[in-house]
Design an enzyme around this catalytic site. Sequence first.
Site, PDB file in Angstrom:
ATOM      1  N   CYS A 183      17.749  -1.714   0.996  1.00  7.62           N
ATOM      2  CA  CYS A 183      17.095  -0.676   0.535  1.00  7.62           C
ATOM      3  C   CYS A 183      17.911   0.629   0.202  1.00  7.62           C
ATOM      4  O   CYS A 183      17.536   1.741  -0.404  1.00  7.62           O
ATOM      5  CB  CYS A 183      16.232  -0.375   1.734  1.00  7.62           C
ATOM      6  SG  CYS A 183      15.241  -1.883   2.077  1.00  7.62           S
ATOM      7  N   HIS A 191      12.921   6.602   1.811  1.00  7.32           N
ATOM      8  CA  HIS A 191      12.790   5.342   1.247  1.00  7.32           C
ATOM      9  C   HIS A 191      11.247   4.772   1.829  1.00  7.32           C
ATOM     10  O   HIS A 191      10.711   5.239   2.931  1.00  7.32           O
ATOM     11  CB  HIS A 191      13.666   4.431   2.303  1.00  7.32           C
ATOM     12  CG  HIS A 191      13.444   2.952   2.167  1.00  7.32           C
ATOM     13  ND1 HIS A 191      13.160   2.280   0.918  1.00  7.32           N
ATOM     14  CD2 HIS A 191      13.286   1.941   3.026  1.00  7.32           C
ATOM     15  CE1 HIS A 191      13.030   1.045   1.085  1.00  7.32           C
ATOM     16  NE2 HIS A 191      12.999   0.762   2.462  1.00  7.32           N
ATOM     17  N   ASN A 213       6.994  -1.554  -0.292  1.00  5.95           N
ATOM     18  CA  ASN A 213       8.427  -1.590  -0.007  1.00  5.95           C
ATOM     19  C   ASN A 213       9.155  -2.204  -1.150  1.00  5.95           C
ATOM     20  O   ASN A 213       9.287  -3.195  -1.403  1.00  5.95           O
ATOM     21  CB  ASN A 213       8.870  -1.943   1.204  1.00  5.95           C
ATOM     22  CG  ASN A 213      10.393  -1.949   1.784  1.00  5.95           C
ATOM     23  OD1 ASN A 213      11.083  -1.420   0.715  1.00  5.95           O
ATOM     24  ND2 ASN A 213      10.642  -2.085   2.682  1.00  5.95           N
TER      25      ASN A 213
HETATM   26  O1  UT7 Z   1      13.007  -1.606   3.989  1.00  4.73           O
HETATM   27  C1  UT7 Z   1      13.824  -1.806   5.246  1.00  4.73           C
HETATM   28  C2  UT7 Z   1      13.480  -1.727   6.394  1.00  4.73           C
HETATM   29  N1  UT7 Z   1      12.077  -2.304   7.033  1.00  4.73           N
HETATM   30  C3  UT7 Z   1      11.330  -1.453   7.672  1.00  4.73           C
HETATM   31  O2  UT7 Z   1      11.634  -0.361   7.933  1.00  4.73           O
HETATM   32  C4  UT7 Z   1      10.332  -2.131   8.267  1.00  4.73           C
HETATM   33  C5  UT7 Z   1      10.028  -1.998   9.600  1.00  4.73           C
HETATM   34  N2  UT7 Z   1       9.038  -2.504  10.381  1.00  4.73           N
HETATM   35  C6  UT7 Z   1       7.734  -2.203  10.149  1.00  4.73           C
HETATM   36  O3  UT7 Z   1       7.292  -1.443   9.447  1.00  4.73           O
HETATM   37  C7  UT7 Z   1       6.832  -2.676  11.297  1.00  4.73           C
HETATM   38  O4  UT7 Z   1       7.306  -2.994  12.343  1.00  4.73           O
HETATM   39  C8  UT7 Z   1       5.619  -3.783  10.683  1.00  4.73           C
HETATM   40  C9  UT7 Z   1       4.879  -3.130   9.658  1.00  4.73           C
HETATM   41  C10 UT7 Z   1       6.584  -4.795  10.122  1.00  4.73           C
HETATM   42  C11 UT7 Z   1       4.872  -4.251  11.736  1.00  4.73           C
HETATM   43  O5  UT7 Z   1       4.179  -3.162  12.558  1.00  4.73           O
HETATM   44  P1  UT7 Z   1       4.086  -3.271  14.059  1.00  4.73           P
HETATM   45  O6  UT7 Z   1       3.200  -2.243  14.398  1.00  4.73           O
HETATM   46  O7  UT7 Z   1       5.374  -2.908  14.387  1.00  4.73           O
HETATM   47  O8  UT7 Z   1       3.575  -4.652  14.617  1.00  4.73           O
HETATM   48  P2  UT7 Z   1       3.782  -5.794  15.333  1.00  4.73           P
HETATM   49  O9  UT7 Z   1       4.882  -6.504  14.650  1.00  4.73           O
HETATM   50  O10 UT7 Z   1       4.234  -5.174  16.681  1.00  4.73           O
HETATM   51  O11 UT7 Z   1       2.683  -6.697  15.438  1.00  4.73           O
HETATM   52  C12 UT7 Z   1       1.433  -6.316  16.055  1.00  4.73           C
HETATM   53  C13 UT7 Z   1       0.287  -7.163  15.996  1.00  4.73           C
HETATM   54  C14 UT7 Z   1       1.005  -8.630  16.169  1.00  4.73           C
HETATM   55  O12 UT7 Z   1      -0.075  -9.283  17.042  1.00  4.73           O
HETATM   56  P3  UT7 Z   1      -0.115  -9.589  18.540  1.00  4.73           P
HETATM   57  O13 UT7 Z   1       1.010 -10.063  19.056  1.00  4.73           O
HETATM   58  O14 UT7 Z   1      -0.162  -8.198  19.240  1.00  4.73           O
HETATM   59  O15 UT7 Z   1      -1.254 -10.329  18.811  1.00  4.73           O
HETATM   60  C15 UT7 Z   1       0.948  -9.177  14.976  1.00  4.73           C
HETATM   61  O16 UT7 Z   1       0.973 -10.714  14.996  1.00  4.73           O
HETATM   62  O17 UT7 Z   1       0.015  -7.340  14.713  1.00  4.73           O
HETATM   63  C16 UT7 Z   1       0.026  -8.907  14.186  1.00  4.73           C
HETATM   64  N3  UT7 Z   1       0.214  -8.564  12.710  1.00  4.73           N
HETATM   65  C17 UT7 Z   1      -0.727  -8.476  11.894  1.00  4.73           C
HETATM   66  N4  UT7 Z   1      -2.119  -8.530  11.964  1.00  4.73           N
HETATM   67  C18 UT7 Z   1      -2.537  -8.479  10.711  1.00  4.73           C
HETATM   68  C19 UT7 Z   1       1.623  -8.831  12.111  1.00  4.73           C
HETATM   69  N5  UT7 Z   1       1.306  -8.658  10.643  1.00  4.73           N
HETATM   70  C20 UT7 Z   1      -0.055  -8.686  10.625  1.00  4.73           C
HETATM   71  C21 UT7 Z   1      -0.730  -8.637   9.552  1.00  4.73           C
HETATM   72  N6  UT7 Z   1      -1.937  -8.501   9.613  1.00  4.73           N
HETATM   73  N7  UT7 Z   1      -0.206  -8.619   8.205  1.00  4.73           N
END
Ligand code: UT7
Length: 326
Positions: A113, A253, A283
């Site tokens: 990125c 970004h 992204n």
């Molecule tokens: O460009 C390079 C850098 N990239 C980034 O900067 C990305 C950085 N990361 C993020 O933006 C976030 O961590 C994400 C958007 C990827 C994830 O958001 P989060 O708030 O950290 O969610 P999480 O991974 O903690 O997941 C929370 C819950 C989980 O369920 P449980 O375990 O709490 O039951 C996931 O399984 O959300 C679930 N989940 C989803 N639910 C519905 C994960 N992806 C999805 C989805 N739809 N697409």
Amino acid sequence: MKKIKIIGTGSYLPEKVLTNDDLAKIVDTSDEWITQRTGIKERHIASSDQATSDLGVIAARRCFETFDIDPKSIDCIIFGTVTPDKLFPSTSIYVQKALNMPNIPVFDISAACSGFIYGLAVANGLINSTSMKRILVLGGETLSKVTNWSDRSTCVLFGDGVGCAVVEESHDESGLLSIYIGADGNMENLLHQPAGGSRNPATFETVEKKLHTIHMEGNEVYKHAVNTMQMAAEKAISMANISSEDIKWFIPHQANIRIIDTTAKYLKVPKEKVFVNIDKTANTSAGSIPIALDQMNRNGLLKKGDIILIDAFGAGFTWGASVIRW
Ligand code: UT7
């Protein structure tokens, strides 16, 4: 030391749009979850016959045509991408070929990125240390080609698109007031494409295990993204000898609206000065900053003299930030 400035911008987002509702039909997700957690509503997806260079060629043509730049006046092409057309030769080679710009040096930068900001930094160095006068810097991806469409934790996050800028020496006030890039390989396994390179060449097994797709520990990447984007922005601001109140536009970004909001708040840049298009693009990795710059430029948002801060973070980890006087 010569100061470089951007004299033209271009971008291209593929025609096909994939909405959150479309995604909810293929993985267990919802528009509500994606919107709340990321700010993304839709993303552009390249067609099966479109490679990254094809997007770059359209972006570059748009830049040359709109800003009346003769392709023959370009001395070098630099393309920041982690989704090259082929592992070799470089994606820049295909841009050079399509735009008929033979014999000039061309190469890619693999900084995820941060690829476009790395490209600007290298262009700055080349203009300062060689006889090159004008450089085309592109950044962007076709991440849809390396997405695991059954992994809801990653497939909702990314989109395709390429942006570009032409830079040359500035003879007035405008130009890059600072540029800062950095990297830390200790956490390379938090965001990577495990197979396809020399570490894990393609086999039936790597394909079966989907190791040629994006693997990310989202939570961990998120924490590092927030801290590092703040640090990089602060560094670029201090190197430029300005204060955050001088910033007319913060162009971060576009990875997650929560990362953008947290970084802006930390830098004390008010919301109305933060450019956001993540709802429409998702992204696009190295495409994120140059696409934003081009959209703002074409919409007349950037006025001569405006102080702009660009700031990126990505796989590697890599990061980069720059203060630009438009
Ligand atoms: O460009 C390079 C850098 N990239 C980034 O900067 C990305 C950085 N990361 C993020 O933006 C976030 O961590 C994400 C958007 C990827 C994830 O958001 P989060 O708030 O950290 O969610 P999480 O991974 O903690 O997941 C929370 C819950 C989980 O369920 P449980 O375990 O709490 O039951 C996931 O399984 O959300 C679930 N989940 C989803 N639910 C519905 C994960 N992806 C999805 C989805 N739809 N697409």
